[in-house]
Motif scaffolding. Structure first.
Motif, PDB file in Angstrom:
ATOM      1  N   GLU A 113       0.826  -1.213   0.000  1.00 57.83           N
ATOM      2  CA  GLU A 113       0.000   0.000   0.000  1.00 57.83           C
ATOM      3  C   GLU A 113       0.857   1.258   0.000  1.00 57.83           C
ATOM      4  O   GLU A 113       0.542   2.237  -0.685  1.00 57.83           O
ATOM      5  N   GLU A 114       1.960   1.223   0.751  1.00 57.78           N
ATOM      6  CA  GLU A 114       2.851   2.393   0.788  1.00 57.78           C
ATOM      7  C   GLU A 114       3.476   2.642  -0.577  1.00 57.78           C
ATOM      8  O   GLU A 114       3.531   3.787  -1.048  1.00 57.78           O
ATOM      9  N   LEU A 115       3.929   1.569  -1.237  1.00 58.13           N
ATOM     10  CA  LEU A 115       4.521   1.716  -2.570  1.00 58.13           C
ATOM     11  C   LEU A 115       3.483   2.183  -3.586  1.00 58.13           C
ATOM     12  O   LEU A 115       3.776   3.031  -4.441  1.00 58.13           O
ATOM     13  N   GLN A 116       2.274   1.633  -3.506  1.00 56.71           N
ATOM     14  CA  GLN A 116       1.219   2.070  -4.419  1.00 56.71           C
ATOM     15  C   GLN A 116       0.897   3.548  -4.219  1.00 56.71           C
ATOM     16  O   GLN A 116       0.680   4.283  -5.186  1.00 56.71           O
ATOM     17  N   ASP A 117       0.859   3.985  -2.969  1.00 53.54           N
ATOM     18  CA  ASP A 117       0.590   5.394  -2.677  1.00 53.54           C
ATOM     19  C   ASP A 117       1.693   6.285  -3.254  1.00 53.54           C
ATOM     20  O   ASP A 117       1.410   7.340  -3.839  1.00 53.54           O
ATOM     21  N   LYS A 118       2.960   5.838  -3.101  1.00 50.75           N
ATOM     22  CA  LYS A 118       4.068   6.616  -3.657  1.00 50.75           C
ATOM     23  C   LYS A 118       3.971   6.698  -5.177  1.00 50.75           C
ATOM     24  O   LYS A 118       4.200   7.762  -5.767  1.00 50.75           O
ATOM     25  N   ILE A 119       3.617   5.572  -5.814  1.00 54.20           N
ATOM     26  CA  ILE A 119       3.503   5.556  -7.279  1.00 54.20           C
ATOM     27  C   ILE A 119       2.385   6.491  -7.731  1.00 54.20           C
ATOM     28  O   ILE A 119       2.535   7.258  -8.693  1.00 54.20           O
ATOM     29  N   LYS A 120       1.236   6.453  -7.022  1.00 53.42           N
ATOM     30  CA  LYS A 120       0.126   7.340  -7.383  1.00 53.42           C
ATOM     31  C   LYS A 120       0.523   8.803  -7.242  1.00 53.42           C
ATOM     32  O   LYS A 120       0.191   9.644  -8.086  1.00 53.42           O
ATOM     33  N   ARG A 121       1.233   9.115  -6.147  1.00 49.17           N
ATOM     34  CA  ARG A 121       1.671  10.495  -5.943  1.00 49.17           C
ATOM     35  C   ARG A 121       2.638  10.936  -7.042  1.00 49.17           C
ATOM     36  O   ARG A 121       2.537  12.048  -7.571  1.00 49.17           O
ATOM     37  N   GLN A 122       3.583  10.042  -7.376  1.00 48.87           N
ATOM     38  CA  GLN A 122       4.552  10.386  -8.420  1.00 48.87           C
ATOM     39  C   GLN A 122       3.866  10.550  -9.773  1.00 48.87           C
ATOM     40  O   GLN A 122       4.212  11.453 -10.542  1.00 48.87           O
ATOM     41  N   MET A 123       2.890   9.682 -10.062  1.00 54.10           N
ATOM     42  CA  MET A 123       2.148   9.809 -11.319  1.00 54.10           C
ATOM     43  C   MET A 123       1.371  11.115 -11.367  1.00 54.10           C
ATOM     44  O   MET A 123       1.326  11.791 -12.406  1.00 54.10           O
ATOM     45  N   ALA A 124       0.744  11.484 -10.223  1.00 54.90           N
ATOM     46  CA  ALA A 124       0.002  12.749 -10.174  1.00 54.90           C
ATOM     47  C   ALA A 124       0.948  13.938 -10.345  1.00 54.90           C
ATOM     48  O   ALA A 124       0.639  14.891 -11.075  1.00 54.90           O
ATOM     49  N   GLU A 125       2.109  13.862  -9.672  1.00 50.84           N
ATOM     50  CA  GLU A 125       3.083  14.950  -9.808  1.00 50.84           C
ATOM     51  C   GLU A 125       3.597  15.043 -11.240  1.00 50.84           C
ATOM     52  O   GLU A 125       3.763  16.149 -11.783  1.00 50.84           O
ATOM     53  N   PHE A 126       3.846  13.882 -11.862  1.00 45.69           N
ATOM     54  CA  PHE A 126       4.327  13.895 -13.244  1.00 45.69           C
ATOM     55  C   PHE A 126       3.264  14.450 -14.181  1.00 45.69           C
ATOM     56  O   PHE A 126       3.581  15.205 -15.118  1.00 45.69           O
ATOM     57  N   ASP A 127       1.990  14.071 -13.937  1.00 40.96           N
ATOM     58  CA  ASP A 127       0.902  14.581 -14.782  1.00 40.96           C
ATOM     59  C   ASP A 127       0.777  16.101 -14.643  1.00 40.96           C
ATOM     60  O   ASP A 127       0.603  16.807 -15.634  1.00 40.96           O
ATOM     61  N   ASN A 128       0.889  16.590 -13.413  1.00 39.90           N
ATOM     62  CA  ASN A 128       0.847  18.045 -13.202  1.00 39.90           C
ATOM     63  C   ASN A 128       2.034  18.731 -13.873  1.00 39.90           C
ATOM     64  O   ASN A 128       1.888  19.808 -14.467  1.00 39.90           O
ATOM     65  N   PHE A 129       3.204  18.096 -13.758  1.00 36.00           N
ATOM     66  CA  PHE A 129       4.400  18.656 -14.394  1.00 36.00           C
ATOM     67  C   PHE A 129       4.235  18.697 -15.914  1.00 36.00           C
ATOM     68  O   PHE A 129       4.591  19.688 -16.564  1.00 36.00           O
TER      69      PHE A 129
END
Length: 224
Positions: free
Chosen positions: A87-103
């Motif tokens: 769950e922690e890794l999935q949360d990190k991946i989701k956050r990174q994907m959201a940050e990349f999408d915003n970027f």
């Protein structure tokens, strides 16, 4: 006398034999009783051994149950820890994907803005050329407009205007419309009762928009 002596011997012999038989019976009874006692002791010891074996087996089963329970708890604990890590890794991946999408969106917007700014600067530099074409056509007669040179210039002018249209560069309406400070720049005012209030009566320099953004305001004369 002899007869009495014989009888005495006979009685003594019978009594001795009876005593021997009684002693033999007593000995046999004693041996039997000792044998029964030994068997009872052996049976008690056997029962005790059986009870001890059952007790040991019960204890062994209890130990096995405890080991199985401990193993289940350990497995469940490991599973819970693994799920938490997942769950922690999935949360990190989701956050990174959201940050990349915003970027990506921010970068695309910045690129688009930079492109529009660059295009606007180029268009601004081309507008005086278009102005000169239009002034040139106004200064020649209708007869001169039929010359090959004038026709060639007119073709160049129309080609430039076609390029402007393709890239969404549009002229701003001026003469005959109401003055709008967002797109018009009033440089003169006149009193004229024949037109309405704040109506543009003359255009000195044509204004243009690029993608609905004003890149040059129209210089106009406004009535009333």
């Amino acid at each position: 006398m002899n007869q009495s002596k014989k009888n005495f011997k006979k009685d003594f012999s019978e009594n001795a034999d009876n005593n021997l038989v009684q002693e033999d019976d007593n000995a046999a009874n004693s041996i039997y009783n000792e044998s029964n006692a030994d068997e009872a002791v052996n049976l008690d010891e056997a029962d005790a051994d059986v009870d001890t074996t059952f007790a040991e087996q019960a204890d062994g089963a209890s130990d096995v149950d405890e080991e199985i329970s401990d193993s289940g708890k350990c497995t469940r604990k490991k599973k819970d820890q693994k799920d938490a890590v997942i769950e922690e890794l999935q949360d990190k991946i989701k956050r990174q994907m959201a940050e990349f999408d915003n970027f990506r969106k921010r970068t695309d917007k910045e690129k688009s803005t930079m492109y529009e700014m660059g295009a606007s600067e180029v268009i601004k530099k081309l507008l005086p050329v278009v102005d000169n074409f239009e002034r040139g056509f106004k200064s020649i007669t209708d007869e001169d407009k039929e010359t090959p040179f004038a026709k060639g210039m007119d073709m160049v002018y129309k080609q430039i205007m076609k390029v402007f249209e393709d890239i969404d560069v549009k002229p701003i309406e001026a003469v005959g419309v109401e003055f709008n400070p967002d797109v018009h720049n009033a440089v003169m005012h006149i009193d004229d009762d024949s037109v309405g209030e704040s109506i543009i009566v003359e255009e000195f320099e044509k204004g243009y928009t690029y993608k609905d953004t004003v890149i040059r305001h129209s210089m106009v004369k406004v009535a009333n």
